[in-house]
Every structure is written in structure tokens, then in C-alpha cells.
Design an enzyme around this catalytic site. Structure first.
Site: not given
Ligand SMILES: Cc1cc2nc3c(=O)[nH]c(=O)nc-3n(C[C@H](O)[C@H](O)[C@H](O)COP(=O)(O)O)c2cc1C
Lengths: 281, 315
Positions: B45-46, B193, B191, B165, B130
């Protein structure tokens, strides 16, 4: 915290029994979860294959179903149809298989000193009290269940608890059964005839405003209440930080903790209820 | 048995599967359920320098084939992380990548410096993407100079591999990949989100307390694949692809587009035991297609087109 022996079982639906147009009980063949579960723990259920809904849903483990030799065979879920996931679970058929992850979360704490136990349930909040009852009956404690609903026909499993020697205090808002009013009315009466020194534990599960009201009354009487919260959860494993609840800090602030691993059971005195209520506003 | 190992800058991962940041806690939450060392890497987690509370719930909402999140980067901060979580990750044999956040450029540098001083961190993923926090983060990731400056500054203080990222919330993600490469990045990941919104039509209010959130899950996969494809054309450094991956087929698709490794986020919520199933399915894909080294698939789709330009680019 407990070491977590989490398993994912492709559990066959053994039975789906409708209790009403809203409520049902689903029995799932998840023997490993059934054997490991402690009172108050939950499972994450995938209610449908595919992407709708995308995430699993948390459900309290209602009953542990045992075979003739006493071994745990299955769990049951008390479900109330509200959204997509619960709607799906309402309609599930015997023979289908649902991915069932668990057991998860911190169980109800069982104290060594208590001689009397009060359980306070509202609606589907009855779910975590069947396993608690079995554990406490085995310890020979005097149990009382305050069980509130809007109407008499929304009260389920009253006989189940009565059969196990639980002193049942039923309340209905429309007065069709038991005491008229909310569960707090019956609770106030009962509190009037207890003293601070009675060795007693109180457990509560139901809608958030109800739990808050119950905990406030018990606090006035000098007692804490164990409450089981129902938060929106993403994963149930501590991975996503979405199910957080605000705890009070010593410094007078609040701190979010993950309900899935720090809870779902919390001591009411540790919660910042104003923050919690806002979540549901 | 095909060789599933994934070379990534100075690292060679056991396999290309990483747990995505924010979707796997600090990794230790899963340590009793899974063998963390069986994953290619765990991205935690970040982390900022200090603890952070994040946004008020509700923090997530489901959408068609996806979900929105606005967690707000709740976290324990880098100092507690290295003391309280990193030792267990090491003991469990996890290849640990830390997702580094910052409100200011100095904060990225300082967090990276702290991590560099501790054994057990395999690489740094710079979260400049983020969408859920007001200051820092995506502000850097949405500006080419900001991206360059964060990477260049962190490059000065660490010899760990650096992987910025990237956000998909830009018009031309490839230019950001180039900026990162030019500033000395060892790899890029993408990517994060997609900035998004959902409204409750009964209450007429946003479904998330934070109003806006980031979209993840299968819904974003084709866009993420396109972006990995575009970045592969633009840079030589390794690419870690993600966005909606839930199966071995999805992993292969990202690798063909140009990803050297992948991350899985949202799908892990629905199925925390998906890792071993995907690895087994990757094996059978390799067997079926006579692939001896999975890494040979990386970027293979590019050979099949003569032009680097997409056939039709909306403008
Ligand atoms: C609940 C949640 C929390 C996330 N927290 C972070 C984070 O702390 N740092 C980060 O770089 N990306 C974060 N992300 C993004 C994910 O690492 C990832 O880039 C994104 O969800 C796309 O991948 P996925 O479709 O497999 O979830 C988060 C995503 C979700 C759903």
C-alpha cells in the site's frame, strides 16, 4: 489477533429456505469453515459467477450444521434481500456452488467472569447470535435475548433460542407480539432491575442507530457493549482498506481501522459513533 | 515446464505476477493464507512519510465490471512500515516493492531515502498517479516536468530500481513514459485508476464521500492494454502492466502488448487464491503454444504490425 486459517471452499448449496418475502436461510457445505469458525465470525460469499456483482459479500455465520456424530458439516447464512448480492443469495438453488471464503474477522470475546449474558438483536442482526448461544450454553451461563422487529412476522428463529434455554424478550414496533416499541424499551425495563455489580456481558447486533442507542443505555448503566458492525467490504482480508470504522484515540481524535480484521466485533466504548453514523447517512 | 521467470531491470522475478498496490494491504495480511514467496512480487500500500487517515467511508462502490475507490491513501507511514511490516515480509520470503507517495517532491525523496536504508526492499514504485488525494501524487503524474523531476530527484538518493506508476488520466501516456525514462527510471508501471464518478439517483448524491474515485477492474482492461502497447512503442525500459487482470489469458494479453510483468489488484479482492490458478494456467498456455520461456511473449504483438502508429487514432 488470531492466526487466520482462511480457506476458500466451493460450497454446495444444501438448502435454501425462504422465511418470508425478504428473509431466507441458506445452508452451505463448507466443512472446513464450519469446523474452524468461532462465534461472531463471517464469510465472504461470491453470490454469482461472472462480474455482476464483481465483489463478494460479507455474511455472518449463522448456524454451524453438524452431522449425527457431531462433526461440523456446513454453515448457514441468515440473509435479508436488499441489494444485488443479497438478492442473488435469496434466489440461490440447492445444488449450486458458491465460493465461500472464511472464517474471517475477530469473534465475539467470551469473558471468563460473566454469569449472565444479554444478547440484543435487531432484524438480520440476529445472525451472529446462534453460534454465540451454543458456545455460552455449553458454559452454563444464563442467557437472555432481546429481539426486536417492526412486526411480529419479522421475528424468526425465536423457538430455536427458546429451545436452548434462552430467556427471550421480544419487542415489536406495531405491538403485534411481545413488548410494544423498540428493543430499547425492553432493555430499559431490564436495566432497572440490575445492579452495576452483576457479572454480565452484553452483545449487540443490528442497524447502526439501534446499536448506538443500546450501547448508550448500557454506558449510562456503567457497562460496555460488544457490537458487531456491518460495513461495506471489498475483500474481507485487510487488503483494500474500504471497510474502515472510526475508533476514538487517546488524544481525542479518531482513527480508522479495518472492520474486516480488527472487527467486525468492537467494544462500543472504543467507537466514534458520530463518525460511524455519518457513514450511513 | 516452461520458464515463467520475469526479468525486470536489475531483478529477476520468479514469475510475472505482482500484487498491485492498495489491493493487498502490506502483504502480511495475506501471509497466513498464501505463500507470499510464490508471487513475483508484492507491491505494498502507498506510503507517505507519516501516517495518514484517508477519506471517510463509503470508500468503494461497484460499477459495471469494475469498482470505484477513494481510499485516500490511508497508511502507517514509511517509518512504521520498515519497523513493523518489512521484517515479516522478509521472513516470509516476499519480494517487496514499496509504493511511494508524496505531497511534495521532497517527501518522495525522503521516503525513498528511508527505504534505501533498509534491507528487504526490492524496488520503489513511485505513485505519481493516485487520483484520490488533493495535493501531490497525480499533480506530478499529470505534468511531464513533474514526472521528470520526481524521478530525477529520487534517482539521486537511491540505487534501488525506480518504477514510476503512470496515470491513465492524460491524453498521451507514451510521452509520460518517455519523460520517466529520460529521468532515469528503471521501469514504468501502468495503469493506475481512471478518475470516475457514480451518483445515487434516489438520494441524488455522489455514492462516494469523496465524490470522485478511481475506476479499476475488468471494465478498464482494454484501455490499459492499449496504453501498455503505446508505451512499449515509446520506451526501452521494462513495463509492468495492469488494469483488470483476472486470468492467465489477461496476463498473456498484457505481455503480448509489451508488459514484462503484471500486477493484479481488484481481482484479488474477489479471489485471493487466484495466484496459483493463474500460474497453472500460464503453464498450460505455454504448453499449448510450445512456449519455453514466457518472457519471449513480451511485446510479441508489435512484430505483427508494420507501423508503430495505430491504424486509427482518435484525435
Ligand atoms: C482499493 C484500491 C486501492 C488502491 N490503492 C493504491 C495505492 O495505494 N497506490 C497505487 O499506486 N495504486 C493503488 N490502487 C490502484 C491499483 O494498484 C491498480 O493500479 C488499479 O486498481 C488497476 O488494476 P486492477 O484493475 O487490477 O485493480 C488502488 C486500487 C484499488 C482498487
Amino acid at each position: 489477533m488470531l492466526p487466520r486459517m482462511v480457506v476458500d471452499e466451493r460450497a454446495e448449496v444444501l438448502e435454501n429456505r425462504a422465511l418470508s418475502a425478504e428473509y431466507n436461510v441458506v445452508t452451505l457445505a463448507a466443512p472446513d469453515i464450519a469446523a474452524a469458525a468461532r462465534p461472531g465470525q463471517f464469510v465472504m460469499l461470491r453470490t454469482a459467477p461472472g462480474l455482476e456483482p464483481l465483489l463478494r459479500r460479507p455474511f455472518s455465520i449463522f448456524e454451524i450444521v453438524r452431522g449425527a456424530d457431531g462433526t461440523a458439516r456446513a454453515i448457514s447464512i441468515l440473509n435479508k434481500r436488499i441489494g444485488i448480492g443479497t438478492g442473488r443469495l435469496y434466489a440461490v438453488r440447492a445444488g449450486e456452488r458458491l465460493d465461500c471464503l472464511g472464517p474471517l474477522g475477530q469473534p465475539w470475546p467470551l469473558s471468563a467472569g460473566a454469569r449472565t449474558v444479554w444478547m440484543v438483536a435487531g432484524g438480520v442482526g440476529l445472525a451472529p447470535f446462534a453460534t454465540l448461544t451454543e458456545a455460552l450454553v455449553a458454559r452454563g451461563l444464563a442467557l437472555r435475548l432481546f429481539y426486536g422487529a417492526r412486526r411480529g412476522e419479522d421475528l424468526y428463529y425465536a423457538d430455536w433460542f427458546a429451545d436452548r434455554g434462552v430467556d427471550l424478550v421480544v419487542t415489536t414496533e406495531d405491538g403485534s407480539r411481545g413488548v410494544t416499541g423498540r428493543v430499547t424499551v425492553a432493555l430499559d425495563r431490564a436495566l432497572a432491575s440490575t445492579t452495576r455489580d452483576d457479572a454480565m456481558d452484553v452483545y449487540c447486533c443490528g442497524p447502526t442507530p439501534m446499536m448506538r442507542a443500546v450501547a448508550a443505555r448500557l454506558a449510562d448503566a456503567g457497562r460496555d457493549t460488544w457490537v458487531s458492525l456491518e460495513q461495506v467490504m471489498g475483500c474481507g482480508m485487510g487488503g483494500c482498506y474500504s471497510c474502515v470504522v472510526p475508533l476514538r484515540t487517546a488524544a481525542g481524535g479518531t482513527h480508522f481501522v479495518r472492520s474486516c480484521i480488527a472487527g467486525p466485533v468492537f467494544a462500543a466504548s472504543t467507537l466514534h459513533w458520530e463518525g460511524l453514523a455519518a457513514d450511513h447517512g | 515446464m516452461a520458464d515463467l521467470s520475469a526479468p525486470l531491470a536489475a531483478l529477476t522475478l520468479r514469475n510475472p505476477l505482482m500484487a498491485a498496490s492498495g489491493c493487498f494491504g502490506y502483504g502480511v495480511e495475506y501471509a497466513d493464507a498464501l505463500d507470499l514467496s510464490s508471487l513475483g512480487a508484492v507491491v505494498v500500500k502507498g506510503l507517505f512519510l507519516s501516517e495518514r487517515e484517508g477519506h471517510a467511508p463509503p470508500r468503494i462502490v461497484e460499477t459495471p465490471a469494475g469498482m470505484l475507490n477513494a481510499i485516500g491513501l490511508q497508511g502507517i507511514g514509511v517509518h512504521r512500515f520498515v519497523k513493523e511490516r518489512l521484517p515479516e515480509l522478509r521472513a516470509r520470503g516476499a519480494v517487496t516493492i514499496v509504493n511511494v507517495c508524496g505531497v511534495t517532491l521532497d517527501e518522495y525523496v525522503e521516503v525513498s531515502r528511508v527505504l534505501s536504508d533498509h534491507e528487504g526492499v526490492a524496488a520503489i514504485e513511485l505513485n505519481i498517479s493516485c487520483p484520490n488525494i488533493k495535493a501531490g501524487g497525480i499533480q506530478f503524474g499529470c505534468s511531464l516536468t513533474g514526472t521528470h523531476d520526481v524521478v530525477a530527484a529520487v534517482r539521486q538518493v537511491t540505487s534501488l530500481p525506480i518504477m514510476p506508476k503512470l496515470t491513465p488520466n492524460v491524453t498521451d501516456v507514451a510521452s509520460f513514459a518517455r519523460a520517466a525514462e529520460a529521468a532515469g527510471a528503471d521501469a514504468i508501471s501502468l495503469v493506475n485508476t481512471f478518475l470516475a464518478m457514480a451518483i445515487d439517483i434516489e438520494t441524488r448524491k455522489p455514492k462516494l464521500t469523496n465524490v470522485l474515485g478511481g475506476l479499476s477492474g475488468p471494465a478498464i482492461r482494454p484501455i490499459a492494454v492499449r496504453m501498455v502497447y503505446e508505451c512499449r512503442q515509446a520506451v526501452r525500459i521494462p513495463i509492468v502492466g495492469m488494469g483488470g487482470i483476472a486470468s492467465a489469458d489477461d496476463v498473456v494479453e498484457f505481455m503480448l502488448a509489451g508488459a514484462d510483468a503484471v500486477q493484479i489488484g481488484t481481482a484479488n479482492f474477489a479471489d485471493p487464491f487466484l495466484w496459483s490458478r493463474i500460474l497453472a494456467d500460464l503453464e498450460s498456455y505455454c504448453t499449448r503454444h510450445g512456449v519455453t520461456r514466457l518472457a519471449d511473449l513480451v511485446g510479441a504483438v508489435h512484430g505483427s504490425r508494420t507501423s508503430a502508429e495505430p491504424a486509427c487514432r482518435p484525435s
